[in-house]
Design a protein around this motif. Structure first.
Motif, PDB file in Angstrom:
ATOM      1  N   ALA A  89       0.925  -1.151  -0.044  1.00 43.99           N
ATOM      2  CA  ALA A  89       0.048   0.150   0.050  1.00 43.99           C
ATOM      3  C   ALA A  89       0.821   1.059   0.005  1.00 43.99           C
ATOM      4  CB  ALA A  89      -0.828   0.098   1.154  1.00 43.99           C
ATOM      5  N   GLU A  90       1.875   1.314   0.804  1.00 44.31           N
ATOM      6  CA  GLU A  90       2.765   2.256   0.936  1.00 44.31           C
ATOM      7  C   GLU A  90       3.540   2.549  -0.454  1.00 44.31           C
ATOM      8  OE1 GLU A  90       4.846   5.639   2.130  1.00 44.31           O
ATOM      9  OE2 GLU A  90       3.072   4.738   2.733  1.00 44.31           O
ATOM     10  N   THR A  91       4.074   1.559  -1.271  1.00 43.95           N
ATOM     11  CA  THR A  91       4.444   1.675  -2.424  1.00 43.95           C
ATOM     12  C   THR A  91       3.608   2.270  -3.567  1.00 43.95           C
ATOM     13  OG1 THR A  91       5.908  -0.254  -2.099  1.00 43.95           O
ATOM     14  CG2 THR A  91       5.645   0.439  -4.548  1.00 43.95           C
ATOM     15  N   LEU A  92       2.414   1.719  -3.494  1.00 51.21           N
ATOM     16  CA  LEU A  92       1.314   2.360  -4.348  1.00 51.21           C
ATOM     17  C   LEU A  92       1.138   3.793  -3.975  1.00 51.21           C
ATOM     18  CD1 LEU A  92      -1.857  -0.163  -4.707  1.00 51.21           C
ATOM     19  CD2 LEU A  92      -0.095   0.861  -6.435  1.00 51.21           C
ATOM     20  N   ARG A  93       1.034   4.028  -2.911  1.00 52.10           N
ATOM     21  CA  ARG A  93       0.872   5.495  -2.105  1.00 52.10           C
ATOM     22  C   ARG A  93       1.834   6.536  -2.775  1.00 52.10           C
ATOM     23  NH1 ARG A  93       2.215   9.594   0.871  1.00 52.10           N
ATOM     24  NH2 ARG A  93       3.860   8.415   1.581  1.00 52.10           N
ATOM     25  N   ARG A  94       3.169   6.199  -2.622  1.00 46.23           N
ATOM     26  CA  ARG A  94       4.122   6.921  -3.153  1.00 46.23           C
ATOM     27  C   ARG A  94       4.072   7.039  -4.675  1.00 46.23           C
ATOM     28  NH1 ARG A  94       7.505   3.769   0.550  1.00 46.23           N
ATOM     29  NH2 ARG A  94       8.232   2.929  -1.118  1.00 46.23           N
ATOM     30  N   GLY A  95       3.824   6.131  -5.472  1.00 41.47           N
ATOM     31  CA  GLY A  95       3.819   6.288  -6.827  1.00 41.47           C
ATOM     32  C   GLY A  95       2.659   6.921  -7.297  1.00 41.47           C
ATOM     33  N   LEU A  96       1.546   6.890  -6.569  1.00 42.67           N
ATOM     34  CA  LEU A  96       0.331   7.869  -6.772  1.00 42.67           C
ATOM     35  C   LEU A  96       0.696   9.254  -6.434  1.00 42.67           C
ATOM     36  CD1 LEU A  96      -2.261   5.071  -6.047  1.00 42.67           C
ATOM     37  CD2 LEU A  96      -1.884   6.123  -8.344  1.00 42.67           C
ATOM     38  N   VAL A  97       1.220   9.329  -5.283  1.00 40.41           N
ATOM     39  CA  VAL A  97       1.535  10.884  -5.024  1.00 40.41           C
ATOM     40  C   VAL A  97       2.665  11.550  -6.175  1.00 40.41           C
ATOM     41  CG1 VAL A  97       2.774  12.268  -3.322  1.00 40.41           C
ATOM     42  CG2 VAL A  97       1.154  10.500  -2.628  1.00 40.41           C
ATOM     43  N   ALA A  98       3.398  10.771  -6.490  1.00 43.28           N
ATOM     44  CA  ALA A  98       4.259  11.268  -7.661  1.00 43.28           C
ATOM     45  C   ALA A  98       3.807  11.546  -8.990  1.00 43.28           C
ATOM     46  CB  ALA A  98       5.681  10.256  -7.729  1.00 43.28           C
ATOM     47  N   GLU A  99       2.506  10.877  -9.046  1.00 49.36           N
ATOM     48  CA  GLU A  99       1.880  11.400 -10.221  1.00 49.36           C
ATOM     49  C   GLU A  99       0.844  12.378 -10.312  1.00 49.36           C
ATOM     50  OE1 GLU A  99       1.901  10.082 -13.472  1.00 49.36           O
ATOM     51  OE2 GLU A  99       3.841   8.665 -13.030  1.00 49.36           O
ATOM     52  N   GLY A 100       0.818  12.964  -8.955  1.00 44.71           N
ATOM     53  CA  GLY A 100       0.013  14.042  -8.665  1.00 44.71           C
ATOM     54  C   GLY A 100      -1.382  13.894  -7.868  1.00 44.71           C
ATOM     55  N   PHE A 101      -1.583  12.625  -7.533  1.00 46.63           N
ATOM     56  CA  PHE A 101      -2.635  12.239  -6.779  1.00 46.63           C
ATOM     57  C   PHE A 101      -2.519  12.657  -5.301  1.00 46.63           C
ATOM     58  CE2 PHE A 101      -2.977   9.272 -10.361  1.00 46.63           C
ATOM     59  CZ  PHE A 101      -4.014   9.451 -10.880  1.00 46.63           C
ATOM     60  N   THR A 102      -3.525  12.895  -4.530  1.00 47.91           N
ATOM     61  CA  THR A 102      -3.506  12.794  -3.159  1.00 47.91           C
ATOM     62  C   THR A 102      -4.187  11.435  -2.733  1.00 47.91           C
ATOM     63  OG1 THR A 102      -4.049  15.499  -3.082  1.00 47.91           O
ATOM     64  CG2 THR A 102      -4.861  14.119  -1.241  1.00 47.91           C
ATOM     65  N   VAL A 103      -3.650  10.883  -1.758  1.00 48.73           N
ATOM     66  CA  VAL A 103      -3.907   9.707  -1.620  1.00 48.73           C
ATOM     67  C   VAL A 103      -3.910   9.329  -0.027  1.00 48.73           C
ATOM     68  CG1 VAL A 103      -3.094   7.311  -1.757  1.00 48.73           C
ATOM     69  CG2 VAL A 103      -2.513   8.848  -3.554  1.00 48.73           C
ATOM     70  N   ASP A 104      -5.197   8.770   0.319  1.00 46.95           N
ATOM     71  CA  ASP A 104      -5.328   8.210   1.705  1.00 46.95           C
ATOM     72  C   ASP A 104      -5.162   6.847   1.538  1.00 46.95           C
ATOM     73  OD1 ASP A 104      -5.644  10.891   2.706  1.00 46.95           O
ATOM     74  OD2 ASP A 104      -8.016  10.492   2.854  1.00 46.95           O
ATOM     75  N   VAL A 105      -4.891   5.938   2.694  1.00 49.72           N
ATOM     76  CA  VAL A 105      -4.925   4.696   2.924  1.00 49.72           C
ATOM     77  C   VAL A 105      -5.606   4.054   4.172  1.00 49.72           C
ATOM     78  CG1 VAL A 105      -3.273   2.643   3.164  1.00 49.72           C
ATOM     79  CG2 VAL A 105      -2.431   4.847   1.708  1.00 49.72           C
ATOM     80  N   ALA A 106      -6.136   2.790   3.786  1.00 46.85           N
ATOM     81  CA  ALA A 106      -6.873   2.228   5.016  1.00 46.85           C
ATOM     82  C   ALA A 106      -6.419   0.657   4.832  1.00 46.85           C
ATOM     83  CB  ALA A 106      -8.343   2.252   4.979  1.00 46.85           C
ATOM     84  N   HIS A 107      -6.215   0.223   5.940  1.00 46.86           N
ATOM     85  CA  HIS A 107      -5.765  -1.110   6.058  1.00 46.86           C
ATOM     86  C   HIS A 107      -6.711  -2.335   6.444  1.00 46.86           C
ATOM     87  CE1 HIS A 107      -1.654   0.466   5.273  1.00 46.86           C
ATOM     88  NE2 HIS A 107      -1.869   1.129   6.196  1.00 46.86           N
ATOM     89  N   THR A 108      -8.007  -1.861   7.065  1.00 47.46           N
ATOM     90  CA  THR A 108      -8.993  -3.174   6.894  1.00 47.46           C
ATOM     91  C   THR A 108     -10.138  -2.325   6.271  1.00 47.46           C
ATOM     92  OG1 THR A 108      -9.744  -1.709   8.662  1.00 47.46           O
ATOM     93  CG2 THR A 108      -7.942  -2.996   9.362  1.00 47.46           C
ATOM     94  N   GLY A 109     -11.133  -3.425   6.021  1.00 49.51           N
ATOM     95  CA  GLY A 109     -12.304  -3.132   5.385  1.00 49.51           C
ATOM     96  C   GLY A 109     -13.040  -2.093   6.225  1.00 49.51           C
TER      97      GLY A 109
END
Length: 226
Positions: free
Chosen positions: A13-33
């Motif tokens: 999830a953190e790898t995804l978040r960093r990549g998406l932020v680098a693409e200009g997205f604002t990203v929140d992350v949750a780890h449970t449903g």
């Protein structure tokens, strides 16, 4: 462009978040449903990236509850499961797109941008034929005041027939839309499921909603009582 990633694998999830932020997205992350559902309900997102295998609530359950609450934020299911039935279940519940791991980050970005261009869909209208009603958002079917319980496949078949009411549809057309565009099994499975539907939506009520069109396939018509 604000995204929510609901993924229990923290490093991924953190790898995804960093990549998406680098693409200009604002990203929140949750780890449970449960946390993902709360965030998606309490905040506005442009897209939700939702894993299926989650602790507390599965991705399927999160998606089901979002749509039941008339939350139409586009959802991309991201999962290690790649079976066609898993994909079909996701779309039946209201997913907008589906990616199996491992995947190309370039493809993920392209899919996300496509969903952003499309935006949140309008609430599906209730589909009707006589006193037969299907609500795509609530995933319910009623004949008059009587609720009819259908399986996911039966529901998808009835919805397809209702959306094309009055039109004669071939078995191949039905297979392509309700099963899969690349389905190569026995086309008589359509006949089997038509029989299931008739036993649930017509036989108990003395109605004849689904016609057999000789040499073509099937057509849903406004109800007539015997």
């Amino acid at each position: 462009m604000r995204l929510l990633i609901v993924e229990d694998e923290r490093e991924f999830a953190e790898t995804l978040r960093r990549g998406l932020v680098a693409e200009g997205f604002t990203v929140d992350v949750a780890h449970t449903g449960r946390d993902g559902l709360w965030r998606a309900t309490e905040h506005e997102y442009d897209v939700v990236v939702l894993d299926i295998m989650l602790p507390e609530l599965s991705g399927y359950e999160v998606l089901k509850r979002l749509r039941a609450a008339e939350n139409w934020t586009p959802v991309l299911m991201l999962t290690a499961k790649d079976g066609e039935y898993d994909e079909a279940d996701a779309f039946d519940l209201g997913a907008d797109d589906y990616l199996s791991k491992p995947f190309s980050f370039v493809v993920l970005i392209a899919r996300l941008r496509a969903l952003l261009r499309r935006g949140a869909p309008a609430r599906p209208a209730v589909l009707e034929a006589g006193d037969l009603r299907l609500d795509p958002s609530a995933r319910t079917v009623h004949r008059g005041q009587k609720r009819i319980e259908l399986t996911a496949r039966e529901f998808g078949l009835l919805e397809f027939l209702l959306r094309r009411a009055g039109t004669a549809l071939s078995k191949n057309e039905i297979l392509g839309h309700v099963w899969d565009a690349h389905y190569d099994g026995d086309e008589n499975v359509v006949e089997v499921y038509i029989g299931y539907l008739r036993r649930k939506i017509d036989a108990p009520f003395g109605t004849h909603t689904i016609e057999t069109v000789r040499g073509v396939g099937y057509r849903l018509v406004d109800v007539t009582r015997s």
